[in-house]
Design a protein around this motif. Structure first.
Motif, PDB file in Angstrom:
ATOM      1  N   SER A   1     126.459  47.810  45.394  1.00  0.00           N
ATOM      2  CA  SER A   1     126.174  49.080  46.072  1.00  0.00           C
ATOM      3  C   SER A   1     124.719  49.499  45.925  1.00  0.00           C
ATOM      4  O   SER A   1     124.264  50.397  46.613  1.00  0.00           O
ATOM      5  CB  SER A   1     127.083  50.183  45.534  1.00  0.00           C
ATOM      6  OG  SER A   1     126.815  50.419  44.164  1.00  0.00           O
TER       7      SER A   1
ATOM      8  N   THR B   1     121.441  51.899  40.218  1.00  0.00           N
ATOM      9  CA  THR B   1     121.621  53.271  39.750  1.00  0.00           C
ATOM     10  C   THR B   1     120.578  53.558  38.686  1.00  0.00           C
ATOM     11  O   THR B   1     120.482  52.835  37.691  1.00  0.00           O
ATOM     12  CB  THR B   1     123.039  53.485  39.190  1.00  0.00           C
ATOM     13  OG1 THR B   1     123.977  53.177  40.227  1.00  0.00           O
ATOM     14  CG2 THR B   1     123.233  54.922  38.732  1.00  0.00           C
TER      15      THR B   1
ATOM     16  N   THR C   1     121.881  56.568  42.877  1.00  0.00           N
ATOM     17  CA  THR C   1     122.075  55.176  43.270  1.00  0.00           C
ATOM     18  C   THR C   1     121.331  54.951  44.577  1.00  0.00           C
ATOM     19  O   THR C   1     121.517  55.693  45.540  1.00  0.00           O
ATOM     20  CB  THR C   1     123.570  54.852  43.451  1.00  0.00           C
ATOM     21  OG1 THR C   1     124.236  55.072  42.201  1.00  0.00           O
ATOM     22  CG2 THR C   1     123.770  53.406  43.883  1.00  0.00           C
TER      23      THR C   1
ATOM     24  N   ALA D   1     120.710  52.299  47.544  1.00  0.00           N
ATOM     25  CA  ALA D   1     121.283  51.116  48.186  1.00  0.00           C
ATOM     26  C   ALA D   1     120.169  50.174  48.640  1.00  0.00           C
ATOM     27  O   ALA D   1     119.042  50.608  48.903  1.00  0.00           O
ATOM     28  CB  ALA D   1     122.131  51.546  49.393  1.00  0.00           C
TER      29      ALA D   1
END
Length: 144
Positions: free
Chosen positions: A100, A103, A112, A114
């Motif tokens: 994903s 973080t 977080t 991407a």
């Protein structure tokens, strides 16, 4: 005759040597094979642009390995937790790297980012260029 009692030990030793030799000769997937030529690795794509004179380019992995280039800074790994700074800015922690994104945490806040995206994290703007197999490449620029 003393030769006969030693025969089982001799046979056991020969069998053990044969097993060890055959185990050492097997190949392991992903391992280099002698004489197979140079191994090549798959390159991780770089971010779209170079960091500014105040920015940094960082490569990090979920195993704690980290390297950076650009404006300098520092990296610290304590108890398996890796933090970094860019230039003379404050430290930002890398909390996790997975599919994903990456973080980060700074000043008590967590974000977080991407792959292919950018976000403000503490006093920095962080652009994550790629995440692949627990490794990430990202650019860090001072905000404002």
């Amino acid at each position: 005759m003393k030769i006969l009692p030693a025969l089982p030990r001799l046979l056991a030793g020969a069998a053990a040597a044969a097993l060890l030799t055959s185990a050492c000769a097997t190949t392991v997937p992903g391992e280099a094979t002698p004489g197979a030529g140079p191994q090549t690795s798959r390159a991780v794509p770089a971010p779209d642009s170079e960091p500014s004179a105040q920015g940094c380019e960082v490569r990090a992995s979920s195993t704690g390995s980290i390297s950076s280039s650009g404006a300098g800074g520092r990296t610290v790994t304590t108890n398996g937790r890796t933090s970094f700074s860019c230039g003379s800015g404050p430290l930002i922690a890398i909390e996790s790297i997975d599919g994903s994104g990456v973080t980060f945490s700074a000043d008590g806040a967590t974000a977080t980012v991407a792959p292919g995206s950018a976000a403000a994290v503490g006093p920095y703007e962080i652009s994550v260029g790629s995440v692949d197999g627990g490794a990430a490449e990202f650019q860090v620029e001072p905000s404002g």
